[in-house]
Write an enzyme that holds these catalytic residues in place. Sequence first.
Site, PDB file in Angstrom:
ATOM      1  N   GLU A 164      83.207  12.011  41.741  1.00  0.00           N
ATOM      2  CA  GLU A 164      82.229  10.939  41.611  1.00  0.00           C
ATOM      3  C   GLU A 164      81.231  11.286  40.515  1.00  0.00           C
ATOM      4  OE1 GLU A 164      82.465   8.228  43.259  1.00  0.00           O
ATOM      5  OE2 GLU A 164      83.691   8.682  45.015  1.00  0.00           O
ATOM      6  N   ASP A 189      91.585  -6.581  53.692  1.00  0.00           N
ATOM      7  CA  ASP A 189      90.366  -5.818  53.953  1.00  0.00           C
ATOM      8  C   ASP A 189      89.440  -5.833  52.743  1.00  0.00           C
ATOM      9  OD1 ASP A 189      88.758  -4.107  55.648  1.00  0.00           O
ATOM     10  OD2 ASP A 189      89.342  -2.435  54.361  1.00  0.00           O
TER      11      ASP A 189
END
Length: 242
Positions: A164, A189
């Site tokens: 990240e 989803d």
Amino acid sequence: MLRADFFDAPGLLPAAGSAPVAGNSTGGGAQQTGFSGLMRELNADIQRYIERGDGSSPAASSLNAEARAWLARVQGGTEASALGEEGELSATQRSFVDSIAPLARDAAQRLGVAPEIVVAQAALETGWGTRPIRRADGSDSNNLFSIKAGSSWRGDSTEIMTTEFDGTGMVSQRDSFRAYTDPAAAFEDFTRLISSSPRYREALNAGGDVRAYAQALQRGGYATDPDYVGKLARITAQIQGD
């Protein structure tokens, strides 16, 4: 989000006996040291390329032929597409687009965006389907949009190493991601998440404005990559121009 398996993907590292070695190395020990240094330099170059995300960056232009070939194989396309250059879709990329197109059209209609944007998002998150998030047993989690499994998630999940951007650079960490029975469940989803979460409200009904859509997602915390908007826009343009 960048996963650790980018550097562990099949075909990234050369087979024994075929790897390039430093030209001035002599003897087994020196040759081994030269190879290790070369691979560290290669991984660093590719990592810098990922951070910049475009073919005009010094990191991308400085990759040697081997690095370009390995990167292309990992990303499932040609050398040009691996370096972010515009061009026709490769056979692998086209197959990926065709496999999810019906699901993407349905999701796009519900989100109020162009179908190519949704396809591009799945392509970006999975490397055109070549780098899926896998379960512990090695099977595909079908998580096409890299949605994490937070405390409220009650379905299946899998843990992997991911990278990240924390505002200053890339940080490796282990995260839990949702796992689905099939791609249709992943699209359902994803659509529910984007359409129902207040964080992503501004992304809805963006039409064909991929940058407005991507910026809204990034503001909502969907992606940490500082070049997420640019990457999604380039892939969308590639799909639309094919």
